[in-house]
Motif scaffolding. Structure first.
Motif, PDB file in Angstrom:
ATOM      1  N   THR A 268     -29.911  -7.653  61.951  1.00  0.00           N
ATOM      2  CA  THR A 268     -30.708  -7.263  60.788  1.00  0.00           C
ATOM      3  C   THR A 268     -31.916  -8.178  60.636  1.00  0.00           C
ATOM      4  OG1 THR A 268     -28.734  -6.407  59.662  1.00  0.00           O
ATOM      5  CG2 THR A 268     -30.650  -6.903  58.291  1.00  0.00           C
ATOM      6  N   LEU A 272     -35.966  -7.179  60.858  1.00  0.00           N
ATOM      7  CA  LEU A 272     -36.886  -7.490  59.774  1.00  0.00           C
ATOM      8  C   LEU A 272     -38.081  -8.285  60.295  1.00  0.00           C
ATOM      9  CD1 LEU A 272     -35.884  -8.297  56.165  1.00  0.00           C
ATOM     10  CD2 LEU A 272     -37.871  -9.401  57.163  1.00  0.00           C
ATOM     11  N   ARG A 294     -38.795  -0.330  56.672  1.00  0.00           N
ATOM     12  CA  ARG A 294     -37.529   0.280  57.084  1.00  0.00           C
ATOM     13  C   ARG A 294     -36.925  -0.424  58.299  1.00  0.00           C
ATOM     14  NH1 ARG A 294     -36.652   5.039  54.503  1.00  0.00           N
ATOM     15  NH2 ARG A 294     -38.451   5.759  53.300  1.00  0.00           N
ATOM     16  N   LEU A 295     -35.622  -0.672  58.240  1.00  0.00           N
ATOM     17  CA  LEU A 295     -34.873  -1.206  59.377  1.00  0.00           C
ATOM     18  C   LEU A 295     -33.938  -0.109  59.874  1.00  0.00           C
ATOM     19  CD1 LEU A 295     -33.789  -4.720  58.025  1.00  0.00           C
ATOM     20  CD2 LEU A 295     -36.021  -3.990  58.903  1.00  0.00           C
ATOM     21  N   SER A 330     -25.461  -5.510  56.407  1.00  0.00           N
ATOM     22  CA  SER A 330     -26.875  -5.211  56.638  1.00  0.00           C
ATOM     23  C   SER A 330     -27.635  -5.139  55.327  1.00  0.00           C
ATOM     24  CB  SER A 330     -27.040  -3.904  57.430  1.00  0.00           C
ATOM     25  OG  SER A 330     -26.496  -2.803  56.740  1.00  0.00           O
ATOM     26  N   ASN A 331     -27.036  -4.552  54.293  1.00  0.00           N
ATOM     27  CA  ASN A 331     -27.693  -4.504  52.983  1.00  0.00           C
ATOM     28  C   ASN A 331     -27.920  -5.905  52.421  1.00  0.00           C
ATOM     29  OD1 ASN A 331     -27.900  -1.719  52.822  1.00  0.00           O
ATOM     30  ND2 ASN A 331     -26.008  -1.454  51.654  1.00  0.00           N
ATOM     31  N   SER A 334     -30.505  -8.062  54.669  1.00  0.00           N
ATOM     32  CA  SER A 334     -31.914  -7.655  54.609  1.00  0.00           C
ATOM     33  C   SER A 334     -32.544  -8.065  53.282  1.00  0.00           C
ATOM     34  CB  SER A 334     -32.066  -6.151  54.822  1.00  0.00           C
ATOM     35  OG  SER A 334     -31.653  -5.411  53.701  1.00  0.00           O
ATOM     36  N   SER A 335     -31.798  -7.923  52.207  1.00  0.00           N
ATOM     37  CA  SER A 335     -32.316  -8.292  50.889  1.00  0.00           C
ATOM     38  C   SER A 335     -32.577  -9.797  50.790  1.00  0.00           C
ATOM     39  CB  SER A 335     -31.326  -7.847  49.816  1.00  0.00           C
ATOM     40  OG  SER A 335     -31.744  -8.260  48.547  1.00  0.00           O
ATOM     41  N   ARG A 345     -38.630  -6.150  50.249  1.00  0.00           N
ATOM     42  CA  ARG A 345     -37.288  -5.829  50.728  1.00  0.00           C
ATOM     43  C   ARG A 345     -37.280  -4.441  51.360  1.00  0.00           C
ATOM     44  NH1 ARG A 345     -33.342  -7.870  45.765  1.00  0.00           N
ATOM     45  NH2 ARG A 345     -33.937 -10.092  45.857  1.00  0.00           N
ATOM     46  N   PRO A 346     -36.560  -4.261  52.451  1.00  0.00           N
ATOM     47  CA  PRO A 346     -36.477  -2.941  53.077  1.00  0.00           C
ATOM     48  C   PRO A 346     -35.880  -1.896  52.141  1.00  0.00           C
ATOM     49  CG  PRO A 346     -35.739  -4.635  54.605  1.00  0.00           C
ATOM     50  CD  PRO A 346     -35.896  -5.309  53.274  1.00  0.00           C
ATOM     51  N   ASN A 349     -31.878   0.435  55.645  1.00  0.00           N
ATOM     52  CA  ASN A 349     -31.484  -0.526  56.682  1.00  0.00           C
ATOM     53  C   ASN A 349     -30.815   0.075  57.920  1.00  0.00           C
ATOM     54  OD1 ASN A 349     -32.158  -3.009  55.174  1.00  0.00           O
ATOM     55  ND2 ASN A 349     -30.556  -2.309  53.784  1.00  0.00           N
ATOM     56  N   ARG A 350     -30.283   1.299  57.807  1.00  0.00           N
ATOM     57  CA  ARG A 350     -29.449   1.806  58.899  1.00  0.00           C
ATOM     58  C   ARG A 350     -29.838   3.224  59.305  1.00  0.00           C
ATOM     59  NH1 ARG A 350     -27.085  -0.504  55.173  1.00  0.00           N
ATOM     60  NH2 ARG A 350     -26.444   1.424  54.128  1.00  0.00           N
TER      61      ARG A 350
END
Length: 524
Positions: A268, A272, A294-295, A330-331, A334-335, A345-346, A349-350
């Motif tokens: 992740t 990013l 976006r990831l 992942s959440n 990423s945050s 922040r994205p 993520n997925r």
């Protein structure tokens, strides 16, 4: 691996994390998307894979601007997807300039030909996707646009479909473009209240189970405006000029949940960082990426992971627990990592890409797909323009047979599951519950009978798919033999093993595309 990590991550992660990430990549536990691998060490860093475009205004200026955006994106090596729903229907009067609108399908054909003549990054075939809303005035024409078997080819006495079966290089309408119909909240609410899928959906299903297209794009409630897709459809957005940013976790090479958490965390962070380093084709893409970031962290090796555990192709309780880790870590990562870097922040993520190339690199099954077939016959044109075939055993199947001592006849394959389409749909829905964008997956089906599927088959399929639609973001299928030039046909393992290394000439007449059109040379 070290070159790529140093180029993308730089000093944004501590050295011990960078070293661990390099090891995870070397061990094939995480592999960035193909564009990351292609551009590693090159001057241009077009790491982000595909671009999501939107026809924004029903004007001739927007047609021209869309063509420019498509060309710029394809030239970087990325695929493109376009939602054309804003364009007025063919035949609508044009008050300002007079005359009548040519409609969105004409624009799609224009973009299709740009794709035919642009080699992405100078090295690979263009990948294009196009969609149209289910209530659009041209939806009936859209549903039939790729019915090549019904389209006569000049005065040859053949249809485009018949001619393309003999020469798969023959240009046909939208042959470079994968197409789908967009279904929105109005459609799903009508289905829920009445149980009626509607005429458009029913026709869409009939076409899909016969020819493979159009596919289905599901965008409901808070996701209703996310009609934009990349070429393979795993990334979603409502913003024109959004961009993919892909990498995949290889479940089959990860031993424990604790290790899986660590791989998800570092992967992740890598993606990013990719949003800060990747070069982009024009300014608007950069602005939209800055806004959305976006990831597309995906998965592959799921079928091998199940086979390792002696499980059938189902989302087992253990797989549910792994998918929950995938979602939650992942959440959270990423945050927190975005905040530590001082960047936006994205918003997602997925996403799960088809992972054809990196699946081969990792030596595992692609995406969420089951193995197509343990053994197959491959058909291709040789250097003398003759159709030949060879027999092969899927390398991943053979590795699993040898690695795990599996009886080849016990491996469930996409070919085996073709007659049990609900299991495939349910599997995708069960995984989609953990994915905040979409999944690229194609369900194999048996070939349609010569006179087409019965009304009963189409109705049952339509109602099954509709019942899962609220848990899906998209759906595509491929009936066996639906398109000319299909390269693979499933065969028995023993048959393929007995014929390995042999080449057989097939008695299929070959025509040059110009000969088929008549006149003996192009332009006639």
């Amino acid at each position: 691996c070290a070159t790529l990590v140093n180029e993308v991550v730089k000093d944004r992660m501590p050295k011990d994390e960078r070293d661990t990430l390099i090891q995870f990549m070397s061990d094939m536990k995480f592999i960035p998307g193909g564009r990351y691998l292609y551009y590693a060490g090159r001057p241009n860093k077009y790491y982000n894979n595909c671009y999501l475009l939107k026809a924004e205004e029903d004007t001739k200026e927007d047609w021209a601007d869309l063509a420019w955006r498509v060309t710029r994106c394809l030239m970087t090596g990325g695929g493109i997807g376009v939602d054309y729903s804003v364009y007025r229907a063919e035949g609508t009067p044009i008050k300002g300039a007079g005359g009548w609108a040519t409609g969105p399908i004409a624009t799609m054909k224009m973009i299709n030909e740009i794709g035919r003549n642009v080699m992405q990054g100078g090295s690979r075939r263009s990948a294009i996707y196009g969609s149209l809303n289910w209530q659009h005035g041209d939806i009936e024409k859209f549903l039939k646009v790729k019915d090549w078997n019904d389209q006569p080819l000049g005065k040859t006495g053949m249809t485009y479909g018949e001619a393309r079966a003999k020469d798969p290089t023959l240009p046909c309408d939208l042959d470079m473009t994968n197409i789908s119909v967009n279904y929105d909240t109005k459609w799903v609410e009508t289905y829920k209240s009445t149980g009626d899928v509607g005429a458009t959906f029913l026709t869409n299903v009939r076409k899909a189970v016969t020819t493979g297209e159009p596919g289905f794009s599901f965008n409901f409630y808070d996701k209703e405006n996310e009609t934009l897709r990349n070429a393979c459809c795993e990334v979603t957005s409502s913003d024109d000029s959004d961009v993919c940013n892909l990498g995949s976790l290889n479940l089959s090479r990860i031993s424990t949940l604790e290790e899986f958490k660590h791989v998800v965390e570092l992967a992740t962070k890598f993606l990013l960082c990719g949003t800060l380093e990747a070069k982009l084709p024009y300014d608007k893409v950069a602005k939209v990426r800055e806004k959305n970031r976006r990831l597309g962290l995906g998965l592959m090796g799921i079928h091998e992971w199940l086979i390792q555990r002696g499980s059938k192709y189902d989302v087992t309780p253990e797989l549910h627990s792994w998918l929950a880790i995938y979602r939650d870590v992942s959440n959270d990562t990423s945050s927190k990592f975005a905040s530590s870097l001082g960047v936006s922040r994205p918003v997602a993520n997925r996403s799960i890409a088809p992972t054809g190339t990196i699946g081969l690199i990792a030596g595992t099954t692609s995406g969420i797909e089951p193995i197509y077939s343990v053994a197959y016959k491959r058909r291709y044109l040789n250097n003398n323009n003759r159709w030949v075939s060879t027999y092969g055993v899927d390398f991943m199947a053979q590795e699993m047979i040898e690695r795990y001592g599996i009886d080849p006849d016990t491996i469930e394959t996409a070919s085996d599951l073709a007659n049990d389409y609900e299991r495939r749909i349910k599997f995708q829905a069960d995984v989609q519950d953990y994915v905040d964008m979409a999944i690229s997956s194609t369900i194999n089906l048996p070939g349609a009978p010569a006179d087409g599927h019965s009304d009963d088959y189409v109705s049952k399929f339509a109602n099954t798919l509709a019942s899962y639609a609220p848990r899906l973001r998209g759906f595509t299928c491929y009936p066996d033999g639906a398109r000319g030039g299909q390269p693979l046909t499933a065969v028995g393992y023993d048959e393929a093993k007995s014929k390995l290394g042999q080449t057989f000439e097939e008695h299929v007449e070959f025509h040059d595309a110009c000969d088929i059109r008549g006149g003996g040379f192009c332009g006639t």
